[in-house]
Design an enzyme around this catalytic site. Sequence first.
Site, PDB file in Angstrom:
ATOM      1  N   GLY A 220       0.817  -1.213   0.000  1.00 47.61           N
ATOM      2  CA  GLY A 220       0.000   0.000   0.000  1.00 47.61           C
ATOM      3  C   GLY A 220       0.849   1.261   0.000  1.00 47.61           C
TER       4      GLY A 220
ATOM      5  N   HIS B  11      -1.916  -7.625   2.647  1.00 49.13           N
ATOM      6  CA  HIS B  11      -1.930  -8.131   4.029  1.00 49.13           C
ATOM      7  C   HIS B  11      -3.036  -7.552   4.898  1.00 49.13           C
ATOM      8  CE1 HIS B  11       0.186  -4.912   6.467  1.00 49.13           C
ATOM      9  NE2 HIS B  11       0.469  -4.486   5.261  1.00 49.13           N
TER      10      HIS B  11
ATOM     11  N   THR C 190      11.480  -8.044 -11.234  1.00 44.72           N
ATOM     12  CA  THR C 190      10.836  -9.339 -11.432  1.00 44.72           C
ATOM     13  C   THR C 190       9.677  -9.479 -10.460  1.00 44.72           C
ATOM     14  OG1 THR C 190      12.941 -10.238 -12.140  1.00 44.72           O
ATOM     15  CG2 THR C 190      11.248 -11.836 -11.511  1.00 44.72           C
TER      16      THR C 190
ATOM     17  N   CYS D 256       2.371   2.281  13.085  1.00 44.69           N
ATOM     18  CA  CYS D 256       3.493   3.135  12.689  1.00 44.69           C
ATOM     19  C   CYS D 256       3.798   4.167  13.756  1.00 44.69           C
ATOM     20  CB  CYS D 256       3.159   3.850  11.386  1.00 44.69           C
ATOM     21  SG  CYS D 256       2.252   2.813  10.254  1.00 44.69           S
TER      22      CYS D 256
HETATM   23  C1  PLP Z   1      -1.545  -0.544   6.111  1.00 49.16           C
HETATM   24  C2  PLP Z   1      -1.905   0.697   5.406  1.00 49.16           C
HETATM   25  C3  PLP Z   1      -1.049   1.262   4.434  1.00 49.16           C
HETATM   26  C4  PLP Z   1       0.297   0.678   4.123  1.00 49.16           C
HETATM   27  O1  PLP Z   1       0.217  -0.531   3.417  1.00 49.16           O
HETATM   28  P1  PLP Z   1       1.532  -1.472   3.392  1.00 49.16           P
HETATM   29  O2  PLP Z   1       1.167  -2.566   2.451  1.00 49.16           O
HETATM   30  O3  PLP Z   1       1.741  -1.930   4.778  1.00 49.16           O
HETATM   31  O4  PLP Z   1       2.647  -0.622   2.861  1.00 49.16           O
HETATM   32  C5  PLP Z   1      -1.465   2.406   3.782  1.00 49.16           C
HETATM   33  N1  PLP Z   1      -2.650   2.978   4.068  1.00 49.16           N
HETATM   34  C6  PLP Z   1      -3.490   2.481   4.972  1.00 49.16           C
HETATM   35  C7  PLP Z   1      -4.794   3.152   5.215  1.00 49.16           C
HETATM   36  C8  PLP Z   1      -3.142   1.342   5.685  1.00 49.16           C
HETATM   37  O5  PLP Z   1      -3.983   0.856   6.610  1.00 49.16           O
END
Ligand code: PLP
Length: 396
Positions: A71, A202, A238, A325
């Site tokens: 994300g 995830h 890749t 975070c």
């Molecule tokens: C978890 C999350 C992300 C980050 O996604 P990752 O795959 O952990 O980098 C970004 N935005 C929101 C709203 C999230 O909950």
Amino acid sequence: MKTIYVDNAATTAMSDRAIEAMTPYLKGVYGNPSSLHTVGQIAKEALDSAREKIANCLGANPNEIYFTSGGSEADNQAIRSAAILGARKGKKHIISTAFEHHAVLHTLKKLEKEGFEVTYLDVHENGIVTAEEVKAAIRPDTALVTIMYANNEVGTIQPIRKIGEVCREAGVVFHTDAVQAVGHIPVDVKADNIDMLSLSGHKFHGPKGVGALYCKKGLPLLTFVEGGAQERGKRAGTENIAGIASMAAALEEAVENLEENSQREAALRDRLIAGLSKIPHSKLNGDRERRLPGNVNMCFEGIEGESLLLLLDSKGICASSGSACTSGSLDPSHVLLALGLPHEVAHGSLRLSLSEYNTEEEIDEIIAAVPKVVEYLRNISPIWEDLEKGKKHHII
Ligand SMILES: *Cc1c(COP(=O)(O)O)cnc(C)c1O
């Protein structure tokens, strides 16, 4: 010790179906999709099939899906691309909200240093921004609107379809961080008028380290990872075939069962909110109705969220005091501050994010444990003593 996992907004357990979809590509099918031989082409077929599945789940076309490392990367690419392309046309204004995920906020902070101007819309006490407010903030030099679909801490759901409509009418690119929404509530990029969307495997029982960016056909997208021609030249490297195939299976499963899962989760959520609201001087954060089916976020006056979290952990309950975070820093959550909560109240927050794997028994155990821990912490809290003796006034 048995654990009760209620931190699904941080990450989820992988589903059996997602694990099974991954194993052929870890064991046996090891080809590189860019290779022209048969072993490579089998991997290429897996990649194409995953892209098609993800596109179907979002109401998109397969050629509008770009795989990323998650994300955060999708957010970075979407926002920087739209900003830089906008600047080339003299547009250096961006609209967002104060309670976005740090993947968005930190990208915006960096752009501000590079000369962009960002308007952070107020999300109000309920954690929701209106389409009218977005409309009022749009200027002739607005390059991008980026507003999250659902918030990761308080679970509030934004009026994305209306915001998308406003952006489309004004001819402004609209990106949404839908990491918490996809696989949990219905998302349709066409019906929702979305130009760019970020998702992450995830957060819906898929693997970590894989995600996707939807970018509407015809909308230019800049490349940030230079190298080979993978992802139609927009993201070199890749492909993580095992992760991508697994994410696609997880999303398909989540979307197939979306209604049933969300009803189940919402029932557990409502039971939890009702149980914890009996604690005196407690408050639910974020809109009561327009929230994710699995999100509970509450504040308890007179205590520290971190202490509450650690004591719950010692009882086997895995929760969060804010986003993963920011946990570990002593600043209160930027999301709760954006909702207008005073620092001292925002400090005493607890986020319980459920999934369909949680049971009613687990919820009842939490309802039994939290009041005891809150009472224990209040008894040793100097702030609570001041509140009880009337030296300070209760805020909630
Ligand atoms: C978890 C999350 C992300 C980050 O996604 P990752 O795959 O952990 O980098 C970004 N935005 C929101 C709203 C999230 O909950």
